[in-house]
Structure formats: structure tokens, C-alpha cells
Design a protein around this motif. Structure first.
Motif, PDB file in Angstrom:
ATOM      1  N   LYS A   1       0.824  -1.211   0.000  1.00 26.22           N
ATOM      2  CA  LYS A   1       0.000   0.000   0.000  1.00 26.22           C
ATOM      3  C   LYS A   1       0.858   1.262   0.000  1.00 26.22           C
ATOM      4  O   LYS A   1       0.530   2.232  -0.677  1.00 26.22           O
ATOM      5  N   LYS A   2       1.943   1.268   0.730  1.00 24.38           N
ATOM      6  CA  LYS A   2       2.753   2.479   0.843  1.00 24.38           C
ATOM      7  C   LYS A   2       3.746   2.638  -0.303  1.00 24.38           C
ATOM      8  O   LYS A   2       4.373   3.684  -0.442  1.00 24.38           O
ATOM      9  N   GLY A   3       3.887   1.619  -1.155  1.00 24.00           N
ATOM     10  CA  GLY A   3       4.821   1.689  -2.270  1.00 24.00           C
ATOM     11  C   GLY A   3       4.188   2.269  -3.520  1.00 24.00           C
ATOM     12  O   GLY A   3       3.021   2.689  -3.517  1.00 24.00           O
ATOM     13  N   PRO A   4       4.912   2.280  -4.642  1.00 22.69           N
ATOM     14  CA  PRO A   4       4.423   2.908  -5.871  1.00 22.69           C
ATOM     15  C   PRO A   4       3.538   2.023  -6.738  1.00 22.69           C
ATOM     16  O   PRO A   4       2.997   2.483  -7.737  1.00 22.69           O
ATOM     17  N   ASN A   5       3.378   0.745  -6.356  1.00 25.47           N
ATOM     18  CA  ASN A   5       2.578  -0.166  -7.173  1.00 25.47           C
ATOM     19  C   ASN A   5       1.099   0.017  -6.854  1.00 25.47           C
ATOM     20  O   ASN A   5       0.719   0.118  -5.688  1.00 25.47           O
ATOM     21  N   THR A   6       0.273   0.028  -7.883  1.00 26.78           N
ATOM     22  CA  THR A   6      -1.176   0.104  -7.682  1.00 26.78           C
ATOM     23  C   THR A   6      -1.877  -1.197  -8.067  1.00 26.78           C
ATOM     24  O   THR A   6      -3.038  -1.403  -7.718  1.00 26.78           O
ATOM     25  N   ARG A   7      -1.180  -2.068  -8.790  1.00 21.91           N
ATOM     26  CA  ARG A   7      -1.743  -3.351  -9.210  1.00 21.91           C
ATOM     27  C   ARG A   7      -0.668  -4.428  -9.096  1.00 21.91           C
ATOM     28  O   ARG A   7       0.526  -4.148  -9.231  1.00 21.91           O
ATOM     29  N   ALA A   8      -1.120  -5.668  -8.870  1.00 26.70           N
ATOM     30  CA  ALA A   8      -0.153  -6.758  -8.750  1.00 26.70           C
ATOM     31  C   ALA A   8      -0.827  -8.099  -8.978  1.00 26.70           C
ATOM     32  O   ALA A   8      -2.011  -8.278  -8.679  1.00 26.70           O
ATOM     33  N   CYS A   9      -0.060  -9.047  -9.520  1.00 19.16           N
ATOM     34  CA  CYS A   9      -0.460 -10.443  -9.640  1.00 19.16           C
ATOM     35  C   CYS A   9       0.382 -11.230  -8.637  1.00 19.16           C
ATOM     36  O   CYS A   9       1.614 -11.204  -8.705  1.00 19.16           O
ATOM     37  N   ILE A  10      -0.299 -11.914  -7.718  1.00 18.08           N
ATOM     38  CA  ILE A  10       0.339 -12.369  -6.492  1.00 18.08           C
ATOM     39  C   ILE A  10       0.129 -13.869  -6.274  1.00 18.08           C
ATOM     40  O   ILE A  10      -0.986 -14.375  -6.402  1.00 18.08           O
ATOM     41  N   PHE A  11       1.204 -14.559  -5.929  1.00 20.78           N
ATOM     42  CA  PHE A  11       1.137 -15.950  -5.495  1.00 20.78           C
ATOM     43  C   PHE A  11       0.870 -15.988  -3.992  1.00 20.78           C
ATOM     44  O   PHE A  11       1.536 -15.278  -3.220  1.00 20.78           O
ATOM     45  N   GLY A  12      -0.085 -16.829  -3.573  1.00 17.28           N
ATOM     46  CA  GLY A  12      -0.237 -17.152  -2.168  1.00 17.28           C
ATOM     47  C   GLY A  12       0.494 -18.447  -1.886  1.00 17.28           C
ATOM     48  O   GLY A  12       1.596 -18.676  -2.376  1.00 17.28           O
ATOM     49  N   THR A  13      -0.123 -19.319  -1.086  1.00 15.63           N
ATOM     50  CA  THR A  13       0.396 -20.667  -0.872  1.00 15.63           C
ATOM     51  C   THR A  13      -0.709 -21.649  -1.257  1.00 15.63           C
ATOM     52  O   THR A  13      -1.775 -21.262  -1.728  1.00 15.63           O
ATOM     53  N   LEU A  14      -0.488 -22.932  -1.007  1.00 12.03           N
ATOM     54  CA  LEU A  14      -1.513 -23.927  -1.318  1.00 12.03           C
ATOM     55  C   LEU A  14      -2.641 -23.957  -0.276  1.00 12.03           C
ATOM     56  O   LEU A  14      -3.640 -24.639  -0.460  1.00 12.03           O
ATOM     57  N   HIS A  15      -2.496 -23.177   0.801  1.00 10.20           N
ATOM     58  CA  HIS A  15      -3.454 -23.193   1.904  1.00 10.20           C
ATOM     59  C   HIS A  15      -4.626 -22.259   1.611  1.00 10.20           C
ATOM     60  O   HIS A  15      -4.444 -21.050   1.474  1.00 10.20           O
ATOM     61  N   VAL A  16      -5.824 -22.813   1.532  1.00 13.75           N
ATOM     62  CA  VAL A  16      -7.006 -22.006   1.208  1.00 13.75           C
ATOM     63  C   VAL A  16      -7.303 -20.959   2.273  1.00 13.75           C
ATOM     64  O   VAL A  16      -7.494 -19.769   1.938  1.00 13.75           O
ATOM     65  N   PRO A  17      -7.372 -21.286   3.567  1.00 15.88           N
ATOM     66  CA  PRO A  17      -7.688 -20.247   4.553  1.00 15.88           C
ATOM     67  C   PRO A  17      -6.688 -19.087   4.532  1.00 15.88           C
ATOM     68  O   PRO A  17      -7.090 -17.915   4.597  1.00 15.88           O
ATOM     69  N   ALA A  18      -5.396 -19.395   4.426  1.00 14.87           N
ATOM     70  CA  ALA A  18      -4.387 -18.334   4.402  1.00 14.87           C
ATOM     71  C   ALA A  18      -4.520 -17.473   3.154  1.00 14.87           C
ATOM     72  O   ALA A  18      -4.369 -16.246   3.213  1.00 14.87           O
ATOM     73  N   THR A  19      -4.819 -18.099   2.021  1.00 13.56           N
ATOM     74  CA  THR A  19      -4.965 -17.334   0.780  1.00 13.56           C
ATOM     75  C   THR A  19      -6.168 -16.406   0.863  1.00 13.56           C
ATOM     76  O   THR A  19      -6.127 -15.256   0.370  1.00 13.56           O
ATOM     77  N   GLU A  20      -7.236 -16.843   1.501  1.00 13.31           N
ATOM     78  CA  GLU A  20      -8.400 -15.970   1.658  1.00 13.31           C
ATOM     79  C   GLU A  20      -8.111 -14.824   2.623  1.00 13.31           C
ATOM     80  O   GLU A  20      -8.601 -13.707   2.439  1.00 13.31           O
ATOM     81  N   ILE A  21      -7.290 -15.059   3.624  1.00 15.61           N
ATOM     82  CA  ILE A  21      -6.856 -13.979   4.510  1.00 15.61           C
ATOM     83  C   ILE A  21      -6.058 -12.952   3.716  1.00 15.61           C
ATOM     84  O   ILE A  21      -6.248 -11.734   3.865  1.00 15.61           O
ATOM     85  N   LEU A  22      -5.158 -13.432   2.861  1.00 13.24           N
ATOM     86  CA  LEU A  22      -4.378 -12.532   2.008  1.00 13.24           C
ATOM     87  C   LEU A  22      -5.287 -11.675   1.139  1.00 13.24           C
ATOM     88  O   LEU A  22      -5.105 -10.453   1.034  1.00 13.24           O
ATOM     89  N   MET A  23      -6.278 -12.279   0.532  1.00  9.72           N
ATOM     90  CA  MET A  23      -7.194 -11.542  -0.336  1.00  9.72           C
ATOM     91  C   MET A  23      -7.986 -10.500   0.461  1.00  9.72           C
ATOM     92  O   MET A  23      -8.177  -9.366   0.014  1.00  9.72           O
TER      93      MET A  23
END
Length: 425
Positions: free
Chosen positions: A118-140
Motif C-alpha cells: 500500500k505504501k509503495g508505488p505499485n497500484t496493481r499486482a499479480c500475487i502468489f499465495g500458498t496452497l493453503h485455502v484459509p491463508a490465501t483468503e486472509i491474504l485476499m
């Protein structure tokens, strides 16, 4: 500030082509309903009464896009940098990514990651999570709160992982992915899912077939890795002896461009056949120069990709790369292209500032549609860069100031940031 009509005043800088910059000093860029209405040297009469924020002579550039970053790897940036790719994955990456089975750890780690983006210059990104569904939903969930526009992938890997980081079967991986998709496909305003087979060595043919079926059903984009490391390429040939090159191992499942929007990270050692297929299928290349240096993978022939008209954007590839700023990736891309020209092929001229800037803005942004530019009709992503933190007695042109900001890549230079017309910083 929400999606009303407003203007920003400053030195407006954006790409009009892959090799040309448009610079308007003391100009105005207008946002209307989340989209760019144009850049003007003076505000047209119809906009005279709209709110306008005056940033003086600060540079106002389009938001930057990171086409390749691993969120769970942010915690161990700058670790294991003496290792090559496959040893680094087994020694550092897989054990650390296994920790995201713990949702408390995942939330703590991903909160730090999301705040950094959020504080950096990027406004968009394509991001890898992990294979863990609950953690990936937390990331989202956390990314959605930042206002950034992102695509996030639950990683798939049913072979060649580790005892603590591998799905039990192709069916289990596909079932978990389907559950994740059904829960997140329309859940978030700012975050969308992207299918993410880690790379061919991690995904069996059976799993790739199942992911292909999911892609066709939900019309999802795909992200993965391609031809990053010579040992990896040789391994893919052993695993897929009926293919002629690495990219064909994706293509035979319909996961390599065409009707399937696809990002392939790295492409350091792509063959002529692979390059031709990427061009034909419209595959996006995420060039990750810092990671390719840190993990001793090599130097991608980006000059060739640009000259042949392929889609090329930039990736930070944290934690192969150590910095999430795409400003830094621009500088790294220029620098490694100079080494390629000097040490490998003198016919491949180094990248220019204009080309690297294009790759980090519209070049990568176009994967999201009309993003990464101030051309009329594009989504209004903007970053305001202030060079007052790098004082000089010299009188510098706007391009000179942009070059310094790119090479110094300091988040303290960011005065404001807007994504799709909303002020998020």
C-alpha cells in the motif's frame, strides 16, 4: 476521495508508446468516474469548477504494476541468496511457506505484506499465495482493504514439494481450488482470483488437466513460471519427455495464452520455438531482473522480446527479488540489459529509461485491461512522486528527475497514490 470527478496538477508523465514519454509541466490530469478523462496544459472550461489538488512541480505518473510477486515469501526477503533456484526452493522457500497452514501466522505476515504494498508505488499486482485455502483468503481480505487492484492465486502443487508442503493428490488440489474459487470469485471488490500452478515440476498431468477444466469453466487468467533456470528446464524435459520445450508443457493443457490470459514469469532461457508460441498466443512475460541475478538464473533477452512485439511487464519476484517496488525493477531491468548487451549479444541494445518505464506502467498494466496510462478512458491509477528528499543544487528536467526517482526507488518520495480513482495513500 471516491470516484467523483477531480483533477491533479503537477508535472504529468506517462508513456505514449513503448519508446516515448509525454511530459506536461504544470499540467492537469482529470479523473472522471474512476477513469482518466485526459491530460491538459490548462483545465478546459467544462472542468473549471471541479476539485483540484495542486502538487506543484512534483511528478505525477501512472500507477505501477507488479506482474509477479510471492506474498508468503515477503517474510524472508534477502535470505538464502547464495543458493540457486531449486536449492533455494527446497532449503528456504518450501519450509517457510508451510508455516502458512497456521492462520494466525498467515494473518500477521500478510498484514505486513499488504501494508508494504500500500505504501509503495505499485497500484496493481499479480500475487502468489500458498496452497493453503484459509491463508490465501486472509491474504485476499487484507489486500482488498488496501484499495490496490490485485489478482491472487492459491498455489497448486501435488508433486515434488516437501513433506510439509504438498497436496495429497491432484484431486485434492483441484477440490481445494474449486472451494476457494466458489468462495472468492465475487467476494471482493478489489481482488480477483487467478489460477496458479506453481510450475510444471510441482504439478502432475492429472492436476494440469483439472486446472484446465476449471479455467475453461470460470474463464480465469493463469500465472506460473517458465524457463527460469537451466536445471529447472532440464527437469521439465525429464518430467515431460513428449514435449519439445517448457512452454509446451503448459500449452498442451490450454494454459498458455490464447483464450486463457497468461503470465509467465522469467523466460530467461526461452528457446526460439517457445518465444514464437508466446508471441502467437499473447502470453505476458513478467521480467524479474533482480531475482534472476540473486538466484543466478541468468539475464532474460528482454530487448528481443520488446523488438518482436511480445507483451512484457515487470515483476519484483519477492523473495527471489528483495524489493517490492517496480521503480526498482525498472532500474534493474535497464542495468541487466546493459550486461546482456556487453557480455552476451552486442546486437541487443540496452533498454532505455522510456522502455523500462513503459514496462512498469502500461506494459504490465494492460494485463488488467486499460491500466497503466493517462490515455483517455484508462482506469485512473496515479502515483505522485516528490524528489525533495533527494535535494540537489542542479536544475533538472522532468525526465532527469524521473530517472533519479527510478534509480533511487525510495518509498519516501511518494506523496499520494490513487487506484481506479480512489485516493488510497
Amino acid at each position: 476521495m471516491s470516484r467523483e470527478i477531480f483533477a491533479l496538477k503537477g508535472t504529468i508523465c506517462y508513456s505514449t508508446s513503448p519508446t516515448e514519454l509525454s511530459i506536461t509541466e504544470g499540467g492537469y490530469v482529470v479523473c472522471e468516474n474512476g477513469h482518466c478523462a485526459g491530460v491538459f496544459p490548462e483545465l478546459p472550461d467544462r472542468y473549471r469548477q471541479i476539485p483540484c489538488t495542486d502538487f506543484g512541480d512534483e511528478l505525477i505518473i501512472p500507477g505501477l504494476t507488479d506482474l509477479h510477486i510471492h506474498a508468503p515469501q515477503y517474510t524472508f526477503r534477502a535470505s538464502g541468496m547464495d543458493l540457486e533456484l531449486l536449492d533455494w526452493l527446497n532449503t528456504i522457500t518450501f519450509p517457510q511457506e508451510a508455516r502458512y497452514e497456521d492462520t494466525e501466522f498467515a494473518r500477521a505476515a500478510y498484514t505486513i505484506f499488504a501494508e508494504d504494498l500500500k505504501k509503495g508505488p505499485n497500484t496493481r499486482a499479480c500475487i502468489f499465495g500458498t496452497l493453503h485455502v484459509p491463508a490465501t483468503e486472509i491474504l485476499m481480505e487484507l489486500l482488498n482493504q488496501t484499495g490496490l487492484k490485485t489478482m491472487v492465486g492459491k498455489v497448486n502443487m501435488d508433486r515434488n514439494g516437501s513433506p510439509v508442503l504438498q497436496e495429497t493428490s491432484a484431486q485434492a488440489s483441484a477440490d481445494a481450488t474449486l472451494s476457494w474459487l466458489e468462495d472468492t470469485l465475487t467476494k471482493f471488490e478489489n481482488v480477483k482470483p487467478i489460477l496458479t500452478p506453481r510450475f510444471i515440476p510441482s504439478c502432475s498431468d492429472e492436476l494440469m488437466e483439472k486446472l484446465s477444466a476449471l479455467q475453461q469453466k470460470y474463464h480465469l487468467p493463469v500465472q506460473s513460471h517458465l524457463s527460469e533456470n537451466l536445471g529447472e528446464i532440464a527437469w521439465v524435459q525429464e518430467l515431460c519427455p513428449d514435449t519439445h520445450f517448457y512452454g509446451e508443457a503448459y500449452s498442451r493443457f490450454g494454459l498458455f495464452g490464447g483464450d486463457c490470459p497468461t503470465i509467465m514469469a522469467h523466460c530467461v532461457h526461452s528457446s526460439d520455438e517457445e518465444i514464437a508460441l508466446m508471441k502467437k498466443q499473447g502470453v505476458y512475460i513478467a521480467h524479474c531482473p533482480q531475482s534472476n541475478i540473486n538466484l543466478s538464473s541468468g539475464i532474460a533477452p528482454v530487448r528481443r522480446y520488446l523488438d518482436e512485439g511480445l507483451h512484457v511487464g515487470l515483476g519484483s519476484d519477492v523473495a527471489g527479488g528483495t524489493c517490492s517496488s517496480i521503480l526498482r525493477a525498472m532500474a534493474d531491468a535497464i542495468q541487466v540489459s546493459k550486461l546482456y548487451w556487453r557480455l552476451i549479444d552486442s546486437s541487443m541494445k540496452p533498454l532505455t529509461l522510456e522502455e523500462a518505464f513503459y514496462m512498469g506502467t502500461e506494459g504490465g498494466g494492460s494485463f488488467f485491461g486499460k491500466a497503466g496510462s493517462f490515455k483517455e478512458g484508462y482506469e485512473f491509477d496515479a502515483v505522485v512522486l516528490n524528489s525533495s528528499t533527494i535535494p540537489t543544487p542542479l536544475k533538472l528536467s522532468p525526465k532527469d528527475r524521473l530517472e533519479r526517482l527510478v534509480y533511487l526507488s525510495d518509498d519516501r518520495n511518494i506523496s499520494a497514490k490513487y487506484t481506479a480513482g480512489r485516493k488510497i495513500l
